[in-house]
Design a protein around this motif. Structure first.
Motif, PDB file in Angstrom:
ATOM      1  N   LEU A 102       0.814  -1.035  -0.094  1.00 25.13           N
ATOM      2  CA  LEU A 102      -0.120  -0.018   0.180  1.00 25.13           C
ATOM      3  C   LEU A 102       0.824   1.265   0.026  1.00 25.13           C
ATOM      4  CD1 LEU A 102      -2.878   1.246   0.334  1.00 25.13           C
ATOM      5  CD2 LEU A 102      -2.626   0.986   2.499  1.00 25.13           C
ATOM      6  N   LEU A 103       1.815   1.178   0.824  1.00 22.98           N
ATOM      7  CA  LEU A 103       2.956   2.185   0.874  1.00 22.98           C
ATOM      8  C   LEU A 103       3.551   2.659  -0.414  1.00 22.98           C
ATOM      9  CD1 LEU A 103       4.494   4.632   2.461  1.00 22.98           C
ATOM     10  CD2 LEU A 103       6.109   2.768   3.006  1.00 22.98           C
ATOM     11  N   GLU A 104       4.108   1.570  -1.047  1.00 22.07           N
ATOM     12  CA  GLU A 104       4.752   1.680  -2.644  1.00 22.07           C
ATOM     13  C   GLU A 104       3.662   2.269  -3.424  1.00 22.07           C
ATOM     14  OE1 GLU A 104       7.182  -0.915  -5.719  1.00 22.07           O
ATOM     15  OE2 GLU A 104       6.802  -1.637  -3.690  1.00 22.07           O
ATOM     16  N   LYS A 105       2.324   1.785  -3.609  1.00 22.57           N
ATOM     17  CA  LYS A 105       1.437   2.250  -4.497  1.00 22.57           C
ATOM     18  C   LYS A 105       1.161   3.659  -4.149  1.00 22.57           C
ATOM     19  CE  LYS A 105      -1.933   1.641  -7.313  1.00 22.57           C
ATOM     20  NZ  LYS A 105      -2.091   2.515  -8.452  1.00 22.57           N
ATOM     21  N   SER A 106       1.140   4.019  -2.877  1.00 17.28           N
ATOM     22  CA  SER A 106       0.611   5.462  -2.369  1.00 17.28           C
ATOM     23  C   SER A 106       1.796   6.475  -2.950  1.00 17.28           C
ATOM     24  CB  SER A 106       0.638   5.761  -1.031  1.00 17.28           C
ATOM     25  OG  SER A 106      -0.663   4.700  -0.647  1.00 17.28           O
TER      26      SER A 106
ATOM     27  N   ASN B 135       1.932   9.339  -6.135  1.00 17.39           N
ATOM     28  CA  ASN B 135       2.301  10.782  -5.306  1.00 17.39           C
ATOM     29  C   ASN B 135       1.165  11.305  -4.516  1.00 17.39           C
ATOM     30  OD1 ASN B 135       4.865  11.239  -6.776  1.00 17.39           O
ATOM     31  ND2 ASN B 135       3.620  11.499  -8.683  1.00 17.39           N
ATOM     32  N   ARG B 136       0.757  10.514  -3.823  1.00 18.81           N
ATOM     33  CA  ARG B 136      -0.269  10.803  -2.712  1.00 18.81           C
ATOM     34  C   ARG B 136       0.404  11.778  -1.790  1.00 18.81           C
ATOM     35  NH1 ARG B 136      -4.662   8.857  -4.897  1.00 18.81           N
ATOM     36  NH2 ARG B 136      -4.875   6.898  -5.187  1.00 18.81           N
ATOM     37  N   LYS B 137      -0.575  12.386  -0.877  1.00 17.20           N
ATOM     38  CA  LYS B 137      -0.029  13.385  -0.130  1.00 17.20           C
ATOM     39  C   LYS B 137       0.967  12.881   0.967  1.00 17.20           C
ATOM     40  CE  LYS B 137      -4.081  16.498  -0.667  1.00 17.20           C
ATOM     41  NZ  LYS B 137      -4.397  17.872  -0.043  1.00 17.20           N
ATOM     42  N   SER B 138       1.824  13.791   1.573  1.00 21.26           N
ATOM     43  CA  SER B 138       3.111  13.609   2.387  1.00 21.26           C
ATOM     44  C   SER B 138       2.313  12.896   3.655  1.00 21.26           C
ATOM     45  CB  SER B 138       3.995  14.557   2.588  1.00 21.26           C
ATOM     46  OG  SER B 138       4.713  14.919   1.723  1.00 21.26           O
ATOM     47  N   PHE B 139       1.162  13.381   4.326  1.00 21.57           N
ATOM     48  CA  PHE B 139       0.669  13.045   5.567  1.00 21.57           C
ATOM     49  C   PHE B 139       0.172  11.648   5.534  1.00 21.57           C
ATOM     50  CE2 PHE B 139      -3.106  14.440   3.631  1.00 21.57           C
ATOM     51  CZ  PHE B 139      -4.122  13.540   4.091  1.00 21.57           C
ATOM     52  N   LEU B 140      -0.240  11.035   4.221  1.00 20.73           N
ATOM     53  CA  LEU B 140      -0.922   9.724   4.048  1.00 20.73           C
ATOM     54  C   LEU B 140       0.140   8.738   4.033  1.00 20.73           C
ATOM     55  CD1 LEU B 140      -3.384   8.111   3.418  1.00 20.73           C
ATOM     56  CD2 LEU B 140      -3.007   8.675   1.226  1.00 20.73           C
ATOM     57  N   VAL B 141       1.342   9.372   3.379  1.00 20.69           N
ATOM     58  CA  VAL B 141       2.589   8.123   3.003  1.00 20.69           C
ATOM     59  C   VAL B 141       3.020   8.105   4.536  1.00 20.69           C
ATOM     60  CG1 VAL B 141       4.784   8.079   2.060  1.00 20.69           C
ATOM     61  CG2 VAL B 141       2.915   8.860   0.655  1.00 20.69           C
ATOM     62  N   ALA B 142       3.316   9.451   5.329  1.00 17.09           N
ATOM     63  CA  ALA B 142       3.811   9.283   6.767  1.00 17.09           C
ATOM     64  C   ALA B 142       2.941   8.078   7.478  1.00 17.09           C
ATOM     65  CB  ALA B 142       3.950  10.543   7.192  1.00 17.09           C
ATOM     66  N   ARG B 143       1.471   8.497   7.413  1.00 19.40           N
ATOM     67  CA  ARG B 143       0.942   7.537   8.353  1.00 19.40           C
ATOM     68  C   ARG B 143       0.774   5.999   7.835  1.00 19.40           C
ATOM     69  NH1 ARG B 143      -5.014   9.783   8.650  1.00 19.40           N
ATOM     70  NH2 ARG B 143      -3.867  11.314   9.589  1.00 19.40           N
TER      71      ARG B 143
ATOM     72  N   SER C  52       3.356   4.576   6.444  1.00 25.30           N
ATOM     73  CA  SER C  52       4.921   4.249   7.053  1.00 25.30           C
ATOM     74  C   SER C  52       4.911   3.755   8.413  1.00 25.30           C
ATOM     75  CB  SER C  52       5.808   5.425   6.570  1.00 25.30           C
ATOM     76  OG  SER C  52       5.987   5.414   5.038  1.00 25.30           O
ATOM     77  N   ALA C  53       4.334   4.702   9.226  1.00 22.37           N
ATOM     78  CA  ALA C  53       4.111   4.535  10.557  1.00 22.37           C
ATOM     79  C   ALA C  53       3.368   3.253  11.068  1.00 22.37           C
ATOM     80  CB  ALA C  53       3.423   5.694  11.169  1.00 22.37           C
ATOM     81  N   GLN C  54       2.213   2.841  10.128  1.00 26.55           N
ATOM     82  CA  GLN C  54       1.707   1.517  10.327  1.00 26.55           C
ATOM     83  C   GLN C  54       2.560   0.285  10.153  1.00 26.55           C
ATOM     84  OE1 GLN C  54      -1.485   1.071  11.670  1.00 26.55           O
ATOM     85  NE2 GLN C  54      -0.854  -0.962  11.948  1.00 26.55           N
ATOM     86  N   VAL C  55       3.330   0.655   8.899  1.00 20.81           N
ATOM     87  CA  VAL C  55       4.263  -0.550   8.600  1.00 20.81           C
ATOM     88  C   VAL C  55       5.476  -0.684   9.874  1.00 20.81           C
ATOM     89  CG1 VAL C  55       6.148  -1.085   7.219  1.00 20.81           C
ATOM     90  CG2 VAL C  55       4.073  -0.142   6.233  1.00 20.81           C
ATOM     91  N   VAL C  56       5.445   0.239  10.379  1.00 24.68           N
ATOM     92  CA  VAL C  56       6.598   0.234  11.482  1.00 24.68           C
ATOM     93  C   VAL C  56       5.979  -0.332  12.852  1.00 24.68           C
ATOM     94  CG1 VAL C  56       7.798   1.907  13.235  1.00 24.68           C
ATOM     95  CG2 VAL C  56       7.942   2.422  10.867  1.00 24.68           C
TER      96      VAL C  56
ATOM     97  N   ALA D 258      12.027   6.172   8.721  1.00 26.88           N
ATOM     98  CA  ALA D 258      13.054   7.331   8.274  1.00 26.88           C
ATOM     99  C   ALA D 258      11.956   7.851   6.942  1.00 26.88           C
ATOM    100  CB  ALA D 258      14.208   6.851   7.385  1.00 26.88           C
ATOM    101  N   ILE D 259      11.296   6.922   6.323  1.00 30.63           N
ATOM    102  CA  ILE D 259      10.093   7.416   5.501  1.00 30.63           C
ATOM    103  C   ILE D 259       9.450   8.142   6.262  1.00 30.63           C
ATOM    104  CG2 ILE D 259       8.438   6.823   3.844  1.00 30.63           C
ATOM    105  CD1 ILE D 259      10.249   4.622   2.878  1.00 30.63           C
ATOM    106  N   ALA D 260       8.578   7.856   7.109  1.00 29.33           N
ATOM    107  CA  ALA D 260       7.794   8.503   7.843  1.00 29.33           C
ATOM    108  C   ALA D 260       8.019   9.915   8.350  1.00 29.33           C
ATOM    109  CB  ALA D 260       7.261   7.799   8.962  1.00 29.33           C
ATOM    110  N   HIS D 261       9.374   9.749   8.992  1.00 29.51           N
ATOM    111  CA  HIS D 261       9.923  11.147   9.334  1.00 29.51           C
ATOM    112  C   HIS D 261      10.037  12.080   8.151  1.00 29.51           C
ATOM    113  CE1 HIS D 261      10.240  10.006  13.210  1.00 29.51           C
ATOM    114  NE2 HIS D 261      10.859   8.915  13.116  1.00 29.51           N
TER     115      HIS D 261
END
Length: 126
Positions: free
Chosen positions: A50-54, A58-66, A68-72, A111-114
């Protein structure tokens, strides 16, 4: 990408079913801790898809960060399962290698989330 995500989620469901319905572990890989490890690894992999697809979309940064945080979070749960004394004693070196891999993934996705959180706030990423 979507199909891969779905397959990882289905495999997590299968592992959950085994954990919940087969209380007696018939082999090492059917122990409660190993099944929890498998579940969290599969859910982490699904979120990675899901992260890679997002990111590709080019989804918004907050969505990618969220995401990524779930993956973590999933990989931290997997790491806890690997650190369990019962799990660690089951496979020795193999589990140590898995732990290193999972820890690397935790650091990478954190790191991606940050980076994406910084991008969300309008700050510059160096």
């Amino acid at each position: 990408m979507k199909v891969s995500c779905t397959h990882f989620q289905c495999s997590a469901g299968a592992f959950s079913y085994l954990r919940d319905n087969f209380i007696h572990s018939y082999s090492v890989d059917m122990s409660h801790h190993i099944l929890n490890l498998d579940i969290n690894l599969m859910l982490g992999q699904a979120q990675e898809c899901l992260l890679e697809k997002s990111m590709l979309d080019n989804r918004k940064s907050f969505l990618v960060a969220r995401i990524s945080a779930q993956v973590v979070d999933y990989y931290k749960e997997a790491c806890r399962a690997l650190e369990n004394s019962e799990t660690a004693s089951l496979s020795g070196k193999n589990m140590k290698d898995w732990k290193k891999l999972v820890q690397m993934k935790i650091y990478y996705f954190a790191a991606i989330a940050h980076v994406r959180k910084v991008g969300e706030g309008g700050g510059r990423v160096l």
